[in-house]
Design a protein around this motif. Sequence first.
Motif, mmCIF file in Angstrom:
data_model
loop_
_atom_site.group_PDB
_atom_site.id
_atom_site.type_symbol
_atom_site.label_atom_id
_atom_site.label_comp_id
_atom_site.label_asym_id
_atom_site.label_seq_id
_atom_site.Cartn_x
_atom_site.Cartn_y
_atom_site.Cartn_z
ATOM 1 N N UNK A 1 0.821 -1.218 0.000
ATOM 2 C CA UNK A 1 0.000 0.000 0.000
ATOM 3 C C UNK A 1 0.855 1.268 0.000
ATOM 4 N N UNK A 2 1.919 1.372 0.814
ATOM 5 C CA UNK A 2 2.766 2.569 0.728
ATOM 6 C C UNK A 2 3.433 2.722 -0.644
ATOM 7 N N UNK A 3 3.741 1.615 -1.305
ATOM 8 C CA UNK A 3 4.338 1.693 -2.641
ATOM 9 C C UNK A 3 3.411 2.425 -3.602
ATOM 10 N N UNK A 4 2.119 2.042 -3.600
ATOM 11 C CA UNK A 4 1.164 2.717 -4.474
ATOM 12 C C UNK A 4 1.032 4.187 -4.102
ATOM 13 N N UNK A 5 0.960 4.476 -2.791
ATOM 14 C CA UNK A 5 0.810 5.857 -2.349
ATOM 15 C C UNK A 5 2.021 6.698 -2.734
ATOM 16 N N UNK A 6 3.224 6.166 -2.521
ATOM 17 C CA UNK A 6 4.439 6.928 -2.797
ATOM 18 C C UNK A 6 4.681 7.142 -4.289
ATOM 19 N N UNK A 7 4.224 6.204 -5.119
ATOM 20 C CA UNK A 7 4.342 6.358 -6.570
ATOM 21 C C UNK A 7 3.161 7.108 -7.187
ATOM 22 N N UNK A 8 2.211 7.545 -6.335
ATOM 23 C CA UNK A 8 1.036 8.294 -6.784
ATOM 24 C C UNK A 8 0.236 7.520 -7.827
ATOM 25 N N UNK A 9 0.106 6.234 -7.598
ATOM 26 C CA UNK A 9 -0.729 5.371 -8.418
ATOM 27 C C UNK A 9 -2.038 5.145 -7.664
ATOM 28 N N UNK A 10 -3.147 5.428 -8.316
ATOM 29 C CA UNK A 10 -4.430 5.358 -7.609
ATOM 30 C C UNK A 10 -4.960 3.930 -7.609
ATOM 31 N N UNK A 11 -5.165 3.397 -6.405
ATOM 32 C CA UNK A 11 -5.739 2.052 -6.261
ATOM 33 C C UNK A 11 -7.256 2.170 -6.401
ATOM 34 N N UNK A 12 -7.786 1.452 -7.373
ATOM 35 C CA UNK A 12 -9.231 1.508 -7.616
ATOM 36 C C UNK A 12 -9.971 0.453 -6.797
ATOM 37 N N UNK A 13 -9.439 -0.761 -6.776
ATOM 38 C CA UNK A 13 -10.061 -1.819 -5.978
ATOM 39 C C UNK A 13 -8.977 -2.645 -5.299
ATOM 40 N N UNK A 14 -9.310 -3.175 -4.137
ATOM 41 C CA UNK A 14 -8.408 -4.112 -3.437
ATOM 42 C C UNK A 14 -9.295 -5.084 -2.666
ATOM 43 N N UNK A 15 -9.379 -6.300 -3.162
ATOM 44 C CA UNK A 15 -10.213 -7.313 -2.527
ATOM 45 C C UNK A 15 -9.375 -8.529 -2.184
ATOM 46 N N UNK A 16 -9.675 -9.120 -1.051
ATOM 47 C CA UNK A 16 -8.937 -10.298 -0.610
ATOM 48 C C UNK A 16 -9.879 -11.392 -0.138
ATOM 49 N N UNK A 17 -9.466 -12.626 -0.373
ATOM 50 C CA UNK A 17 -10.181 -13.793 0.130
ATOM 51 C C UNK A 17 -9.215 -14.586 0.997
ATOM 52 N N UNK A 18 -9.588 -14.837 2.241
ATOM 53 C CA UNK A 18 -8.760 -15.584 3.180
ATOM 54 C C UNK A 18 -9.428 -16.912 3.502
ATOM 55 N N UNK A 19 -8.708 -17.985 3.303
ATOM 56 C CA UNK A 19 -9.211 -19.324 3.592
ATOM 57 C C UNK A 19 -8.365 -19.915 4.721
ATOM 58 N N UNK A 20 -8.987 -20.325 5.790
ATOM 59 C CA UNK A 20 -8.218 -20.881 6.896
ATOM 60 C C UNK A 20 -9.046 -21.915 7.646
ATOM 61 N N UNK A 21 -8.326 -22.802 8.332
ATOM 62 C CA UNK A 21 -8.963 -23.840 9.125
ATOM 63 C C UNK A 21 -8.631 -23.668 10.590
ATOM 64 N N UNK A 22 -8.525 -24.774 11.318
ATOM 65 C CA UNK A 22 -8.140 -24.726 12.727
ATOM 66 C C UNK A 22 -9.182 -24.057 13.602
ATOM 67 N N UNK A 23 -8.818 -23.909 14.875
ATOM 68 C CA UNK A 23 -9.728 -23.287 15.831
ATOM 69 C C UNK A 23 -10.019 -21.841 15.503
ATOM 70 N N UNK A 24 -9.003 -21.111 15.004
ATOM 71 C CA UNK A 24 -9.202 -19.713 14.654
ATOM 72 C C UNK A 24 -10.199 -19.597 13.513
ATOM 73 N N UNK A 25 -10.062 -20.466 12.504
ATOM 74 C CA UNK A 25 -10.988 -20.440 11.388
ATOM 75 C C UNK A 25 -12.409 -20.765 11.822
ATOM 76 N N UNK A 26 -12.545 -21.756 12.704
ATOM 77 C CA UNK A 26 -13.873 -22.125 13.192
ATOM 78 C C UNK A 26 -14.519 -20.966 13.948
ATOM 79 N N UNK A 27 -13.730 -20.278 14.769
ATOM 80 C CA UNK A 27 -14.261 -19.133 15.503
ATOM 81 C C UNK A 27 -14.672 -18.015 14.551
ATOM 82 N N UNK A 28 -13.847 -17.786 13.510
ATOM 83 C CA UNK A 28 -14.142 -16.703 12.577
ATOM 84 C C UNK A 28 -15.294 -17.033 11.635
ATOM 85 N N UNK A 29 -15.797 -18.250 11.687
ATOM 86 C CA UNK A 29 -17.005 -18.577 10.932
ATOM 87 C C UNK A 29 -18.234 -17.927 11.569
ATOM 88 N N UNK A 30 -18.100 -17.466 12.798
ATOM 89 C CA UNK A 30 -19.203 -16.785 13.470
ATOM 90 C C UNK A 30 -19.243 -15.330 13.018
#
Length: 382
Positions: free
Chosen positions: A223-252
């Motif tokens: 993100x600082x790279x885009x800001x410092x180069x004055x390049x405008x970010x139009x969209x930024x989307x992420x998908x996180x896939x995880x398991x374990x106890x943390x993943x189960x809790x975050x399903x709530x």
Amino acid sequence: MRTGAWLIGARGSVAVTSMIGALAVRAGLTGPTGCVLESPALRDRVRPGIGDLVFGGHDVTSVPLEKKAAQLAEAGVVPAALARAVRGDLAVIERDLRPVPAAPTQAQTAAAIAADLDRFRREHGLERVVVINVSSTEPVPPPHPAHASLTALRAALDGPDPVLPPSALTAYAAFEAGCPYVDFTPSTGARLPALADLALQRGLPYAGHDGKTGETLVKSVLAPMFAQRNLRVRTWSGVNLLGGGDGANLARPGANAAKAASKQRVLAETLGYAPQGDTRIDYLEDLGDFKTAWDLVTFEGFLGTAMRMEFTWHGCDSALAAPLILDLARLSTAAAQAGRSGPLAELAFFFKDPLGEVSHGLAEQWRSLCDLVDTLTPQASE
């Protein structure tokens, strides 16, 4: 400088990986890879050292540490040989783990937590104990008038109704027991005006929130790279896939929303605007303690030329988080020894949603961390 590291969620993957790692490093069975304070620029400058840490903690579960270590080895999180080698030391730590206290009022529960901390400190002859929250993420709590005033909070805690979420009640108890507090989760923790007042009153430092171990770590570089180069970010989307106890809790939904908000905040605060897009977190049981994140970034260059980039991060959250837990235990202890109180904004390097007015760029956060270590080094060498 024997120092207690009291972990909330002490039987979970991050906590047990931290314990195995510290024990193995102390025994010379492995190196401190991933420990920021063991990098060439900072090595031997902060005390206590990894070998000075003594572990204890609270948890709502009763799974034995030896069994959890075996599960982590089977999942590929820690080497099986190391889990076996430190089995005897884990049995010693087992004696210092306690169930989370429960009492008729939150004031009584906090007093019981503080009593556990004081007992741990006295029984081991520890100079200091630091409390670190590595438990499951909580939903954002509803506002309460008592959150704004320490006097009002103390009165409300004596009543029959819950006033603080568990992470904040633990922070309250930690401060009452004279312990620095670190929240490695996106939960509320010490981020309430009444608790900030208590920390200052007791002369104690605290830090958080939400450890930066994967996708957001990459965002804080890009993100600082885009800001410092004055390049405008139009969209930024992420998908996180995880398991374990943390993943189960975050399903709530409540916990998921708190985590997603923490992960996305770095973009608006770094770029100065919020690009279109969101962060999604999905639970896949089969992934266990590992996670995969995929991000799509579209941006605009000179003359409006449309461009894009994608990145994928595959990592083991417990193995990424554990060395940072050891760093934070050492840094918060050294800060307390140096007389620091209030939020440790210089520890933003470790967090997605850090306390204080700080830059979200990793390079600036690194410089701030190094400056903090400079102020701690004279005290640490005494």
